[in-house]
Structures are given as C-alpha cells and as structure tokens.
Scaffold this motif. Structure first.
Motif, PDB file in Angstrom:
ATOM      1  N   UNK A   8      13.560  24.260   5.483  1.00  0.00           N
ATOM      2  CA  UNK A   8      13.012  23.240   4.601  1.00  0.00           C
ATOM      3  C   UNK A   8      13.572  21.866   4.990  1.00  0.00           C
ATOM      4  N   UNK A   9      12.763  20.832   4.795  1.00  0.00           N
ATOM      5  CA  UNK A   9      13.142  19.497   5.219  1.00  0.00           C
ATOM      6  C   UNK A   9      13.959  18.724   4.209  1.00  0.00           C
ATOM      7  N   UNK A  10      13.915  19.091   2.960  1.00  0.00           N
ATOM      8  CA  UNK A  10      14.678  18.381   1.937  1.00  0.00           C
ATOM      9  C   UNK A  10      13.928  17.165   1.410  1.00  0.00           C
ATOM     10  N   UNK A  11      14.551  16.446   0.486  1.00  0.00           N
ATOM     11  CA  UNK A  11      13.902  15.314  -0.170  1.00  0.00           C
ATOM     12  C   UNK A  11      13.485  14.201   0.798  1.00  0.00           C
ATOM     13  N   UNK A  12      14.315  13.935   1.815  1.00  0.00           N
ATOM     14  CA  UNK A  12      13.983  12.859   2.753  1.00  0.00           C
ATOM     15  C   UNK A  12      12.711  13.200   3.515  1.00  0.00           C
ATOM     16  N   UNK A  13      12.591  14.436   3.924  1.00  0.00           N
ATOM     17  CA  UNK A  13      11.407  14.881   4.657  1.00  0.00           C
ATOM     18  C   UNK A  13      10.181  14.803   3.749  1.00  0.00           C
ATOM     19  N   UNK A  14      10.346  15.187   2.484  1.00  0.00           N
ATOM     20  CA  UNK A  14       9.234  15.143   1.539  1.00  0.00           C
ATOM     21  C   UNK A  14       8.787  13.700   1.330  1.00  0.00           C
ATOM     22  N   UNK A  15       9.740  12.779   1.192  1.00  0.00           N
ATOM     23  CA  UNK A  15       9.410  11.367   1.003  1.00  0.00           C
ATOM     24  C   UNK A  15       8.641  10.845   2.211  1.00  0.00           C
ATOM     25  N   UNK A  16       9.093  11.223   3.389  1.00  0.00           N
ATOM     26  CA  UNK A  16       8.425  10.810   4.620  1.00  0.00           C
ATOM     27  C   UNK A  16       6.992  11.339   4.652  1.00  0.00           C
ATOM     28  N   UNK A  17       6.807  12.589   4.259  1.00  0.00           N
ATOM     29  CA  UNK A  17       5.478  13.193   4.243  1.00  0.00           C
ATOM     30  C   UNK A  17       4.568  12.499   3.233  1.00  0.00           C
ATOM     31  N   UNK A  18       5.118  12.159   2.072  1.00  0.00           N
ATOM     32  CA  UNK A  18       4.336  11.468   1.037  1.00  0.00           C
ATOM     33  C   UNK A  18       3.878  10.113   1.563  1.00  0.00           C
ATOM     34  N   UNK A  19       4.793   9.398   2.209  1.00  0.00           N
ATOM     35  CA  UNK A  19       4.449   8.082   2.752  1.00  0.00           C
ATOM     36  C   UNK A  19       3.362   8.200   3.817  1.00  0.00           C
ATOM     37  N   UNK A  20       3.463   9.233   4.648  1.00  0.00           N
ATOM     38  CA  UNK A  20       2.448   9.447   5.684  1.00  0.00           C
ATOM     39  C   UNK A  20       1.088   9.749   5.053  1.00  0.00           C
ATOM     40  N   UNK A  21       1.075  10.572   4.014  1.00  0.00           N
ATOM     41  CA  UNK A  21      -0.176  10.902   3.321  1.00  0.00           C
ATOM     42  C   UNK A  21      -0.773   9.644   2.703  1.00  0.00           C
ATOM     43  N   UNK A  22       0.072   8.816   2.081  1.00  0.00           N
ATOM     44  CA  UNK A  22      -0.424   7.585   1.467  1.00  0.00           C
ATOM     45  C   UNK A  22      -1.002   6.638   2.515  1.00  0.00           C
ATOM     46  N   UNK A  23      -0.357   6.558   3.671  1.00  0.00           N
ATOM     47  CA  UNK A  23      -0.878   5.710   4.743  1.00  0.00           C
ATOM     48  C   UNK A  23      -2.247   6.199   5.219  1.00  0.00           C
ATOM     49  N   UNK A  24      -2.372   7.506   5.401  1.00  0.00           N
ATOM     50  CA  UNK A  24      -3.655   8.077   5.830  1.00  0.00           C
ATOM     51  C   UNK A  24      -4.714   7.850   4.756  1.00  0.00           C
ATOM     52  N   UNK A  25      -4.345   8.057   3.501  1.00  0.00           N
ATOM     53  CA  UNK A  25      -5.275   7.844   2.392  1.00  0.00           C
ATOM     54  C   UNK A  25      -5.727   6.384   2.351  1.00  0.00           C
ATOM     55  N   UNK A  26      -4.784   5.461   2.516  1.00  0.00           N
ATOM     56  CA  UNK A  26      -5.100   4.037   2.511  1.00  0.00           C
ATOM     57  C   UNK A  26      -6.094   3.697   3.625  1.00  0.00           C
ATOM     58  N   UNK A  27      -5.829   4.182   4.830  1.00  0.00           N
ATOM     59  CA  UNK A  27      -6.723   3.930   5.965  1.00  0.00           C
ATOM     60  C   UNK A  27      -8.107   4.538   5.721  1.00  0.00           C
ATOM     61  N   UNK A  28      -8.133   5.738   5.167  1.00  0.00           N
ATOM     62  CA  UNK A  28      -9.408   6.415   4.895  1.00  0.00           C
ATOM     63  C   UNK A  28     -10.217   5.640   3.864  1.00  0.00           C
ATOM     64  N   UNK A  29      -9.563   5.184   2.815  1.00  0.00           N
ATOM     65  CA  UNK A  29     -10.252   4.399   1.784  1.00  0.00           C
ATOM     66  C   UNK A  29     -10.817   3.108   2.369  1.00  0.00           C
ATOM     67  N   UNK A  30     -10.036   2.462   3.231  1.00  0.00           N
ATOM     68  CA  UNK A  30     -10.516   1.214   3.850  1.00  0.00           C
ATOM     69  C   UNK A  30     -11.772   1.480   4.673  1.00  0.00           C
ATOM     70  N   UNK A  31     -11.779   2.597   5.393  1.00  0.00           N
ATOM     71  CA  UNK A  31     -12.938   2.943   6.225  1.00  0.00           C
ATOM     72  C   UNK A  31     -14.151   3.317   5.366  1.00  0.00           C
ATOM     73  N   UNK A  32     -13.929   4.107   4.330  1.00  0.00           N
ATOM     74  CA  UNK A  32     -15.047   4.634   3.540  1.00  0.00           C
ATOM     75  C   UNK A  32     -15.608   3.638   2.528  1.00  0.00           C
TER      76      UNK A  32
END
Length: 73
Positions: free
Chosen positions: A1-25
């Motif tokens: 398991x990656x722990x809280x830091x890994x989870x935070x990093x994953x959340x930030x990555x998801x938000x970045x992808x979501x932001x880019x997707x929303x801008x495109x759509x």
C-alpha cells in the motif's frame, strides 16, 4: 500500500485529468463549477470566524485589564 502521501498524489492526478477533460468537453475548468452560493457561504464563515476571534481578543483584553487593576490596588 502507498499510504496517505500516495493517495494524495493519486487524488491530485485524478483532479488534473478531470480538469483537462472538462476543459475539452465543456470548455470549463473544474474551478468554474463552484457556485456563487458556495462562495458566499465561504465568505460568511470566514467573516464569522473573524468576528469570533475579535470577541475572544476583546475578552482577553478585558480580563488582562481587570487583572492589572486588581494588582495595582
């Protein structure tokens, strides 16, 4: 398991992808989905916190003044 830091990093990555997707759509960034009501609520809470802090400071000031007066008697 990656722990809280890994989870935070994953959340930030998801938000970045979501932001880019929303801008495109829909041509809007993730931040543009914050409503005016949410902004007003945030500002109201911030104002309440400031007022509460001021009341506490005034109470401390009054307590210190009273203590100084009693000490000087």
């Amino acid at each position: 398991m990656g722990g809280p830091c890994m989870a935070q990093s994953s959340i930030e990555e998801v938000l970045l992808v979501l932001d880019e997707t929303l801008k495109e759509l829909v041509g809007k960034s993730l931040e543009s989905f914050v409503t005016e009501e949410e902004i007003e609520e945030y500002e109201r809470r911030k104002r309440q916190q400031r007022e509460t802090c001021l009341r506490k400071l005034l109470s401390v000031k009054a307590t210190l003044e009273t203590a100084c007066l009693q000490r000087d008697l």
